[in-house]
Design a protein around this motif. Structure first.
Motif, PDB file in Angstrom:
ATOM      1  N   LEU A  99     -11.141   4.746  -3.248  1.00  0.00           N
ATOM      2  CA  LEU A  99     -11.683   3.482  -2.752  1.00  0.00           C
ATOM      3  C   LEU A  99     -13.032   3.715  -2.078  1.00  0.00           C
ATOM      4  CD1 LEU A  99      -8.461   2.019  -1.106  1.00  0.00           C
ATOM      5  CD2 LEU A  99      -9.659   1.019  -3.056  1.00  0.00           C
ATOM      6  N   PRO A 100     -13.863   2.684  -1.981  1.00  0.00           N
ATOM      7  CA  PRO A 100     -15.106   2.826  -1.210  1.00  0.00           C
ATOM      8  C   PRO A 100     -14.815   3.286   0.214  1.00  0.00           C
ATOM      9  CG  PRO A 100     -15.113   0.778  -2.457  1.00  0.00           C
ATOM     10  CD  PRO A 100     -13.739   1.356  -2.599  1.00  0.00           C
ATOM     11  N   ALA A 101     -15.797   3.926   0.830  1.00  0.00           N
ATOM     12  CA  ALA A 101     -15.604   4.516   2.152  1.00  0.00           C
ATOM     13  C   ALA A 101     -15.150   3.507   3.194  1.00  0.00           C
ATOM     14  CB  ALA A 101     -16.893   5.198   2.603  1.00  0.00           C
ATOM     15  N   ASN A 102     -15.551   2.253   3.033  1.00  0.00           N
ATOM     16  CA  ASN A 102     -15.230   1.243   4.044  1.00  0.00           C
ATOM     17  C   ASN A 102     -14.015   0.399   3.667  1.00  0.00           C
ATOM     18  OD1 ASN A 102     -16.381  -0.189   1.966  1.00  0.00           O
ATOM     19  ND2 ASN A 102     -17.665  -1.477   3.273  1.00  0.00           N
ATOM     20  N   ALA A 103     -13.227   0.863   2.707  1.00  0.00           N
ATOM     21  CA  ALA A 103     -12.061   0.102   2.248  1.00  0.00           C
ATOM     22  C   ALA A 103     -10.806   0.964   2.312  1.00  0.00           C
ATOM     23  CB  ALA A 103     -12.272  -0.400   0.821  1.00  0.00           C
ATOM     24  N   VAL A 104      -9.675   0.316   2.617  1.00  0.00           N
ATOM     25  CA  VAL A 104      -8.408   1.036   2.704  1.00  0.00           C
ATOM     26  C   VAL A 104      -7.280   0.101   2.272  1.00  0.00           C
ATOM     27  CG1 VAL A 104      -8.009   0.407   5.122  1.00  0.00           C
ATOM     28  CG2 VAL A 104      -6.951   2.472   4.202  1.00  0.00           C
ATOM     29  N   ILE A 105      -6.312   0.644   1.564  1.00  0.00           N
ATOM     30  CA  ILE A 105      -5.076  -0.082   1.267  1.00  0.00           C
ATOM     31  C   ILE A 105      -4.049   0.425   2.266  1.00  0.00           C
ATOM     32  CG2 ILE A 105      -3.231  -0.475  -0.395  1.00  0.00           C
ATOM     33  CD1 ILE A 105      -5.296  -0.018  -2.617  1.00  0.00           C
ATOM     34  N   GLN A 106      -3.723  -0.384   3.238  1.00  0.00           N
ATOM     35  CA  GLN A 106      -2.842   0.097   4.299  1.00  0.00           C
ATOM     36  C   GLN A 106      -1.456   0.432   3.770  1.00  0.00           C
ATOM     37  OE1 GLN A 106      -3.200  -3.144   7.134  1.00  0.00           O
ATOM     38  NE2 GLN A 106      -4.785  -2.031   8.264  1.00  0.00           N
ATOM     39  N   ASP A 107      -0.927  -0.413   2.893  1.00  0.00           N
ATOM     40  CA  ASP A 107       0.409  -0.196   2.357  1.00  0.00           C
ATOM     41  C   ASP A 107       0.495  -0.896   1.010  1.00  0.00           C
ATOM     42  OD1 ASP A 107       3.150   0.575   2.288  1.00  0.00           O
ATOM     43  OD2 ASP A 107       3.709  -1.452   2.895  1.00  0.00           O
ATOM     44  N   LEU A 108       0.947  -0.169   0.005  1.00  0.00           N
ATOM     45  CA  LEU A 108       0.994  -0.713  -1.344  1.00  0.00           C
ATOM     46  C   LEU A 108       2.429  -0.628  -1.873  1.00  0.00           C
ATOM     47  CD1 LEU A 108      -1.586  -0.119  -4.133  1.00  0.00           C
ATOM     48  CD2 LEU A 108       0.834   0.074  -4.649  1.00  0.00           C
ATOM     49  N   VAL A 109       2.938  -1.734  -2.366  1.00  0.00           N
ATOM     50  CA  VAL A 109       4.257  -1.773  -2.992  1.00  0.00           C
ATOM     51  C   VAL A 109       4.060  -1.797  -4.510  1.00  0.00           C
ATOM     52  CG1 VAL A 109       6.390  -3.074  -3.293  1.00  0.00           C
ATOM     53  CG2 VAL A 109       5.296  -2.968  -1.036  1.00  0.00           C
ATOM     54  N   LEU A 110       4.644  -0.834  -5.192  1.00  0.00           N
ATOM     55  CA  LEU A 110       4.536  -0.714  -6.649  1.00  0.00           C
ATOM     56  C   LEU A 110       5.933  -0.762  -7.244  1.00  0.00           C
ATOM     57  CD1 LEU A 110       2.617  -0.103  -9.104  1.00  0.00           C
ATOM     58  CD2 LEU A 110       3.190   2.310  -8.722  1.00  0.00           C
ATOM     59  N   MET A 111       6.191  -1.761  -8.078  1.00  0.00           N
ATOM     60  CA  MET A 111       7.533  -1.965  -8.586  1.00  0.00           C
ATOM     61  C   MET A 111       7.578  -1.962 -10.109  1.00  0.00           C
ATOM     62  SD  MET A 111       9.550  -2.376  -6.004  1.00  0.00           S
ATOM     63  CE  MET A 111      10.980  -3.172  -6.741  1.00  0.00           C
TER      64      MET A 111
END
Length: 245
Positions: free
Chosen positions: A227-239
């Motif tokens: 991801l770009p330096a200033n972006a974050v996925i805090q929590d991802l649900v993958l089903m």
């Protein structure tokens, strides 16, 4: 588009099989320097050594039993010394366990928490000084849909994964100002050797063909890493698209 992590130094726990192994393969293809921590290293070492040199990368394997939580700090510090730093930590090691809570021995409960939660805490604590000193780093904890909803007979496992999400969220709040990204991914059922550790009558209740592939989870983790330096996925649900199995 090809992912380029050339020169980045990564540690993957549980990296000899399942999701962890697929993450290792993705990191190697992206040119990263990869250290694997797993108690299964001795039996898998020849295969893992053959991966060295792909895209000019380096792979190092460390036989570490992460259930022995008191020794983790020293072992991880050895890895950081060998790699001359660390940019990425992927906490993939874990175990499955099924039993009704009323029948779960305390020793079993503690074993699940030691591997699925306490070992993650110990690995994180060991890498934070390095990441803070360089003001950068990415930590991804692999949790589970069982961190979002509990299931009968999976009480100890769910407790460990719910705890892992709490640890991840607290860590993210503490480390963001130090330039460290902290994320979690909660996959639904994934077809990995983990299912082979369960009693046959338990595993028989699950359609492994309908599960996610470990490679799919690894590819999503790579997207999180890039991801770009200033972006974050805090929590991802993958089903799986069939839902909870």
């Amino acid at each position: 588009m090809a992912i380029n992590l050339k020169g980045k130094k990564a540690l993957v726990t549980g990296g000899s099989k399942g999701i962890g192994k697929e993450v290792v393969l993705e990191l190697i293809n992206a040119g990263a320097v990869v250290a694997i921590a797993s108690r299964h290293i001795p039996e898998n070492l020849p295969e893992l050594e053959q991966l060295s040199g792909i895209n000019g990368t380096i792979i190092k394997a460390y036989g570490i039993d992460l259930a022995e939580v008191n020794s983790i700090s020293a072992r991880v510090n050895t890895i950081i010394h060998d790699l001359e730093g660390l940019d990425i930590l992927i906490n993939s090691a874990g175990m499955a366990y099924t039993n009704e809570i009323i029948d779960t021995p305390l020793a079993d409960f503690q074993q699940v928490l030691n591997l699925n939660l306490t070992s993650v805490f110990a690995c994180i604590q060991a890498v934070l000084p390095t990441m803070r000193s360089q003001k950068s780093g990415i930590i991804i904890n692999i949790a589970s849909i069982a961190a979002k909803q509990a299931f009968p007979t999976w009480g100890a496992y769910s407790a460990s994964k719910f705890g892992l999400l709490g640890l991840t969220q607290a860590l993210a709040a503490e480390e963001g100002t130090h330039g460290i990204k902290v994320m979690s991914i909660c996959p639904g059922s994934v077809d990995t050797p983990l299912w082979d550790t369960l009693a046959p009558e338990v595993a028989a209740n699950f359609d492994r063909k309908a599960m996610l592939e470990a490679k799919t989870v690894a590819e999503i983790i790579m997207s999180m890493l890039t991801l770009p330096a200033n972006a974050v996925i805090q929590d991802l649900v993958l089903m799986p698209n069939t839902g909870v199995l």
